[in-house]
Scaffold this motif. Structure first.
Motif, mmCIF file in Angstrom:
data_model
loop_
_atom_site.group_PDB
_atom_site.id
_atom_site.type_symbol
_atom_site.label_atom_id
_atom_site.label_comp_id
_atom_site.label_asym_id
_atom_site.label_seq_id
_atom_site.Cartn_x
_atom_site.Cartn_y
_atom_site.Cartn_z
ATOM 1 N N ILE A 1 -25.592 -25.235 24.188
ATOM 2 C CA ILE A 1 -26.209 -23.910 24.233
ATOM 3 C C ILE A 1 -25.197 -22.931 23.654
ATOM 4 C CG2 ILE A 1 -27.278 -22.137 25.661
ATOM 5 C CD1 ILE A 1 -27.894 -24.393 27.696
ATOM 6 N N THR A 2 -25.584 -22.233 22.617
ATOM 7 C CA THR A 2 -24.654 -21.359 21.908
ATOM 8 C C THR A 2 -24.798 -19.904 22.340
ATOM 9 O OG1 THR A 2 -26.197 -21.096 20.061
ATOM 10 C CG2 THR A 2 -24.591 -22.884 19.887
ATOM 11 N N GLU A 3 -23.832 -19.123 21.946
ATOM 12 C CA GLU A 3 -23.807 -17.692 22.269
ATOM 13 C C GLU A 3 -25.088 -17.022 21.786
ATOM 14 O OE1 GLU A 3 -20.955 -13.819 21.524
ATOM 15 O OE2 GLU A 3 -20.823 -15.515 20.156
ATOM 16 N N GLY A 4 -25.663 -16.205 22.671
ATOM 17 C CA GLY A 4 -26.858 -15.439 22.324
ATOM 18 C C GLY A 4 -28.158 -16.101 22.739
ATOM 19 N N GLN A 5 -28.139 -17.406 22.995
ATOM 20 C CA GLN A 5 -29.369 -18.073 23.403
ATOM 21 C C GLN A 5 -29.703 -17.723 24.849
ATOM 22 O OE1 GLN A 5 -28.429 -22.215 22.192
ATOM 23 N NE2 GLN A 5 -30.210 -22.004 20.856
ATOM 24 N N VAL A 6 -30.999 -17.634 25.125
ATOM 25 C CA VAL A 6 -31.472 -17.315 26.467
ATOM 26 C C VAL A 6 -31.936 -18.605 27.129
ATOM 27 C CG1 VAL A 6 -33.189 -16.060 27.824
ATOM 28 C CG2 VAL A 6 -32.147 -14.989 25.810
ATOM 29 N N ILE A 7 -31.408 -18.856 28.331
ATOM 30 C CA ILE A 7 -31.767 -20.063 29.070
ATOM 31 C C ILE A 7 -32.461 -19.683 30.373
ATOM 32 C CG2 ILE A 7 -30.012 -21.545 28.054
ATOM 33 C CD1 ILE A 7 -28.285 -21.005 30.521
ATOM 34 N N THR A 8 -33.420 -20.509 30.758
ATOM 35 C CA THR A 8 -34.174 -20.281 31.989
ATOM 36 C C THR A 8 -34.822 -21.588 32.436
ATOM 37 O OG1 THR A 8 -35.782 -18.819 33.043
ATOM 38 C CG2 THR A 8 -36.320 -19.602 30.837
ATOM 39 N N ASP A 9 -35.515 -21.553 33.560
ATOM 40 C CA ASP A 9 -36.270 -22.700 34.083
ATOM 41 C C ASP A 9 -35.418 -23.963 34.197
ATOM 42 O OD1 ASP A 9 -38.543 -21.072 34.115
ATOM 43 O OD2 ASP A 9 -39.041 -21.616 32.050
ATOM 44 N N TYR A 10 -34.285 -23.844 34.855
ATOM 45 C CA TYR A 10 -33.357 -24.964 35.003
ATOM 46 C C TYR A 10 -33.797 -25.870 36.141
ATOM 47 C CZ TYR A 10 -31.010 -20.549 33.885
ATOM 48 O OH TYR A 10 -30.715 -19.309 33.414
ATOM 49 N N HIS A 11 -33.697 -27.160 35.919
ATOM 50 C CA HIS A 11 -33.977 -28.117 36.996
ATOM 51 C C HIS A 11 -33.158 -29.380 36.760
ATOM 52 C CE1 HIS A 11 -36.007 -30.407 40.051
ATOM 53 N NE2 HIS A 11 -36.151 -31.376 39.176
ATOM 54 N N LEU A 12 -32.488 -29.838 37.809
ATOM 55 C CA LEU A 12 -31.747 -31.093 37.758
ATOM 56 C C LEU A 12 -32.453 -32.088 38.677
ATOM 57 C CD1 LEU A 12 -28.066 -29.785 38.155
ATOM 58 C CD2 LEU A 12 -29.368 -30.132 36.043
ATOM 59 N N SER A 13 -32.609 -33.323 38.208
ATOM 60 C CA SER A 13 -33.177 -34.348 39.080
ATOM 61 C C SER A 13 -32.196 -34.616 40.221
ATOM 62 C CB SER A 13 -33.442 -35.631 38.284
ATOM 63 O OG SER A 13 -32.221 -36.207 37.839
ATOM 64 N N ASP A 14 -32.687 -35.213 41.289
ATOM 65 C CA ASP A 14 -31.832 -35.481 42.453
ATOM 66 C C ASP A 14 -30.636 -36.359 42.112
ATOM 67 O OD1 ASP A 14 -33.454 -33.949 44.059
ATOM 68 O OD2 ASP A 14 -34.626 -35.655 44.789
ATOM 69 N N ASN A 15 -30.782 -37.224 41.126
ATOM 70 C CA ASN A 15 -29.682 -38.121 40.744
ATOM 71 C C ASN A 15 -28.938 -37.654 39.494
ATOM 72 O OD1 ASN A 15 -31.836 -38.653 39.016
ATOM 73 N ND2 ASN A 15 -31.353 -40.825 38.842
ATOM 74 N N CYS A 16 -29.139 -36.395 39.102
ATOM 75 C CA CYS A 16 -28.473 -35.870 37.906
ATOM 76 C C CYS A 16 -26.979 -35.691 38.156
ATOM 77 C CB CYS A 16 -29.096 -34.536 37.490
ATOM 78 S SG CYS A 16 -28.387 -33.875 35.969
ATOM 79 N N LYS A 17 -26.200 -36.182 37.217
ATOM 80 C CA LYS A 17 -24.752 -36.000 37.241
ATOM 81 C C LYS A 17 -24.307 -35.745 35.815
ATOM 82 C CE LYS A 17 -23.810 -38.932 41.245
ATOM 83 N NZ LYS A 17 -23.931 -37.870 42.181
ATOM 84 N N GLY A 18 -23.162 -35.082 35.678
ATOM 85 C CA GLY A 18 -22.648 -34.834 34.336
ATOM 86 C C GLY A 18 -21.384 -34.013 34.375
ATOM 87 N N ILE A 19 -20.857 -33.763 33.199
ATOM 88 C CA ILE A 19 -19.673 -32.921 33.034
ATOM 89 C C ILE A 19 -20.039 -31.789 32.083
ATOM 90 C CG2 ILE A 19 -18.002 -34.744 33.525
ATOM 91 C CD1 ILE A 19 -17.608 -35.062 30.496
ATOM 92 N N GLY A 20 -19.352 -30.659 32.234
ATOM 93 C CA GLY A 20 -19.679 -29.510 31.396
ATOM 94 C C GLY A 20 -18.445 -28.744 30.957
ATOM 95 N N LEU A 21 -18.612 -27.980 29.904
ATOM 96 C CA LEU A 21 -17.540 -27.176 29.333
ATOM 97 C C LEU A 21 -18.110 -25.842 28.885
ATOM 98 C CD1 LEU A 21 -14.552 -27.110 28.182
ATOM 99 C CD2 LEU A 21 -15.557 -27.900 26.043
#
Length: 128
Positions: free
Chosen positions: A79-99
């Motif tokens: 997701i880059t600068e300026g983009q609009v994000i909404t409606d987030y949902h993670l499944s119960d078993n969702c895992k990950g790493i972020g930066l």
């Protein structure tokens, strides 16, 4: 009559203020080893930084600039600068790493890497 509504932006420093667990390099970068522990906002947010995440299990769904997206295991979110994000949902078993990387820091990385590509010798760089 159209109502003028503004969308709040999210930065690295705001992620820290919101209590997102992670390792921070000042206001320039944040590394999240457990993306599933990041509190998700309920309102749309405009990215004022670059966000990358790798889904390591489960799935995540979200909307970017009105387009629905779904990522599954071993898929990358960008997701880059300026983009609009909404409606987030993670499944119960969702895992990950972020930066998260600030726009200023990202541009500096690109500038330095461009300079280094022109050099015949590549030095080792330290972020600290």
């Amino acid at each position: 009559m159209v109502k003028n509504t503004s969308i709040d932006g999210i930065t690295v420093s705001q992620a820290r203020e919101l209590g997102c667990k992670g390792d921070y390099l000042g206001e320039d970068m944040a590394l999240f080893s457990k993306i599933e522990e990041i509190p998700l906002p309920v309102e749309p947010m405009r990215m004022d930084c670059l966000f990358l995440a790798l889904c390591t299990s489960g799935e995540a769904s979200y909307t970017v600039d009105t387009k629905q997206r779904v990522v599954k295991e071993n898929q990358l979110i960008i997701i880059t600068e300026g983009q609009v994000i909404t409606d987030y949902h993670l499944s119960d078993n969702c895992k990950g790493i972020g930066l998260m990387v600030s726009s200023v820091f990202y541009r500096e990385i690109l500038r330095i890497s461009t300079i280094l590509c022109r050099c015949s010798c590549l030095p080792v760089l330290s972020l600290l």
